[in-house]
Design a protein around this motif. Structure first.
Motif, PDB file in Angstrom:
ATOM      1  N   UNK A 255       0.943  -1.345   0.183  1.00  0.00           N
ATOM      2  CA  UNK A 255       0.010  -0.033   0.076  1.00  0.00           C
ATOM      3  C   UNK A 255       0.851   1.329   0.082  1.00  0.00           C
ATOM      4  N   UNK A 256       2.247   1.129  -0.271  1.00  0.00           N
ATOM      5  CA  UNK A 256       2.837   2.383  -0.346  1.00  0.00           C
ATOM      6  C   UNK A 256       2.999   2.840  -1.741  1.00  0.00           C
ATOM      7  N   UNK A 257       1.753   3.630  -2.043  1.00  0.00           N
ATOM      8  CA  UNK A 257       1.447   4.126  -3.466  1.00  0.00           C
ATOM      9  C   UNK A 257       2.676   4.833  -3.908  1.00  0.00           C
ATOM     10  N   UNK A 258       3.155   5.822  -3.199  1.00  0.00           N
ATOM     11  CA  UNK A 258       4.063   6.709  -3.769  1.00  0.00           C
ATOM     12  C   UNK A 258       5.610   6.051  -4.186  1.00  0.00           C
ATOM     13  N   UNK A 259       5.610   4.570  -3.626  1.00  0.00           N
ATOM     14  CA  UNK A 259       6.628   3.843  -4.163  1.00  0.00           C
ATOM     15  C   UNK A 259       6.167   2.915  -5.577  1.00  0.00           C
ATOM     16  N   UNK A 260       5.083   3.034  -5.813  1.00  0.00           N
ATOM     17  CA  UNK A 260       4.937   2.247  -7.190  1.00  0.00           C
ATOM     18  C   UNK A 260       5.554   2.915  -8.314  1.00  0.00           C
ATOM     19  N   UNK A 261       5.738   2.216  -9.170  1.00  0.00           N
ATOM     20  CA  UNK A 261       6.366   2.578 -10.444  1.00  0.00           C
ATOM     21  C   UNK A 261       5.213   3.261 -11.111  1.00  0.00           C
ATOM     22  N   UNK A 262       5.751   4.019 -11.998  1.00  0.00           N
ATOM     23  CA  UNK A 262       4.862   4.894 -12.824  1.00  0.00           C
ATOM     24  C   UNK A 262       3.861   3.883 -13.831  1.00  0.00           C
TER      25      UNK A 262
END
Length: 482
Positions: A255-262
């Motif tokens: 759930x660490x959305x900011x670390x999801x790739x583009x």
């Protein structure tokens, strides 16, 4: 004399070793120099092998040899996880034939590039740099075209082994979980417990691989009002269509959305948007159609509209008679099918990231931005060029195939276009035309399916075995556009 007689076998063994060594060197060179071309060779070889297996009398329920055109098309549809069929898949094939279908879709679900990477690793005992770049292109296909790529936006070279393990493990775990959830629904529908032990994993495989074949002659009709059963199928289709790189990202970052790739962000946002948009549009267009949704209550009408939206994204399962949809709904379905699912997924089409990149480019142009950007990241210009190329080649393939099949069959243009796009995008929905095609049209549609599954980017990489760099720049001149 004795020495001479003993020398012959030794010489023969040396020759065999030399041939074997040369054979291994050939494939080692092929996997490292042109892994995409090697993937296509393996892919086509699998189709030929399964064509032979489907042609065996033991594969048919009647114990007779299946005509070559039908066996070939079934092999293509199975390996390409498409779901279209020229025969009744539930009644034509014997238990052995159904096992072939099950195994075939599992192989197809691995994907062309992933399968090639695994086989190349087995043969050469290691992955060469170009093979690693192509394997990494499962998370970003543009790597095969060169240009700067932000390592934070994709799976890095050292993580390829983990990616391949994720592909196999996620397939096993997800299909197992889906099968467990589907099993009670089969029992409630009156399926004997021992038959359900086979049908549950079969349905699970067909949903996660986005194939859409059903093991029973009635299809999904017995489960028309079993919303839990249908929801589980939709969940399987969704997980299969977002792609292994997205699953890999979600497993690592959760759930660490900011670390999801583009790539993961664009895939998930575009997929969810198209799902809800498609459901609403189908609800508006079909709510008064007495042959589809017009006789259902409000809840069932809404659910069936969204189920249809999910299946047109590459799922292939159908409750409604597709041939009875309004022409406007068929057009919307064609648009959704053409887009398809995520890159490196079991879905087909031009891929949702392709659509997202083009849409972002249009927005950037409207805002007067010098570059294409999203979520604080700049998307290189070569990404847009490849996206436009994929759309252009995909449209060309669909257009040519539609023209040829229409000329052969003289069938309604709308029906032909729908089934051609369904084949190109490996969806599996049909207006009923595919089952009635003559042999020449069957071969044309089969080729379309192969080209759609292999992918235009992979096909281009296979044709262009070596990249050429241009060391000079031509003078600039701007033609009038628009």
């Amino acid at each position: 004399m004795t020495d001479g007689r003993r020398a012959a076998p030794v010489s023969g063994m040396s020759a065999l070793r030399a041939v074997g060594h040369g054979f291994m060197e050939f494939f080692r060179d092929l996997t490292q120099r042109s892994p995409a071309r090697f993937a296509i060779i393996i892919f086509l070889s699998l189709i030929l092998v399964f064509t032979g297996l489907f042609s065996l009398p033991v594969a048919a329920a009647n114990g007779q040899v299946t005509p070559f055109a039908d066996a070939f098309f079934t092999a293509v549809s199975t390996i390409c996880v498409t779901g279209l069929a020229t025969v009744d898949m539930a009644t034509h094939w014997s238990p052995f034939g159904h096992v072939l279908v099950f195994v075939g879709v599992q192989i197809g679900a691995l994907g062309v590039l992933t399968l090639a990477s695994i086989l190349g690793l087995v043969i050469s005992r290691r992955l060469g740099l170009r093979a690693k770049l192509i394997a990494a292109s499962d998370s970003n296909p543009l790597r095969t075209h060169g240009g700067p790529v932000n390592e934070g936006q994709t799976v890095q070279l050292g993580q390829i082994g983990s990616l391949l393990a994720t592909v196999a493990l996620s397939t096993l775990v997800i299909e197992g979980a889906i099968a467990i959830l589907l099993y009670p629904g089969l029992l409630v529908a009156g399926v004997p417990w021992n038959v359900a032990l086979w049908e549950a994993p079969f349905y699970a495989a067909m949903s996660f691989t986005n194939t859409g074949f059903t093991p029973n002659a009635e299809g999904l009709a017995p489960f028309r009002h079993d919303y839990f059963f249908l929801t589980v199928l939709m969940a399987g289709v969704f997980l299969g269509s977002i792609g292994f790189p997205v699953i890999y990202t979600l497993l690592r970052q959760r759930w660490r959305v900011r670390r999801w790739s583009l790539h993961a962000k664009l895939t998930l946002i575009t997929t969810v948007t198209l799902f809800f948009l498609g459901g609403v549009v189908f609800l508006i267009l079909e709510y008064d159609n007495l042959l589809t949704l017009g006789t259902n209550d409000a809840w069932d009408t809404t659910f069936q509209a969204f189920f249809l939206s999910a299946m047109t994204r590459s799922g292939g399962f159908a409750i409604l008679d597709i041939g009875q949809l309004n022409q406007s709904s068929l057009l919307v379905a064609c648009m959704l099918m053409f887009v398809g699912g995520g890159s490196a997924s079991t879905a087909g089409g031009i891929k949702v990231t392709t659509l997202a990149v083009i849409a972002l480019a249009v927005i950037s142009e409207a805002k007067g931005r010098a570059s294409n950007q999203a979520f604080g990241r700049r998307i290189p210009s070569d990404v847009l060029r490849v996206a436009l190329s994929v759309v252009a080649w995909g449209s060309t393939i669909v257009a040519i195939s539609t023209i040829i099949i229409t000329q052969i069959t003289k069938a309604d243009l709308g029906d032909v276009l729908f089934d051609v796009i369904s084949g190109f995008a490996t969806v599996g929905l049909s207006t009923g035309l595919t089952a009635q095609l003559p042999d020449p049209a069957i071969y044309v549609l089969a080729i379309t399916i192969v080209m759609g599954r292999v992918g235009t980017v992979t096909l281009a990489a296979a044709v262009a075995a070596s990249s050429r760099s241009q060391l000079y720049s031509l003078p600039v001149e701007r033609p009038i556009v628009g």
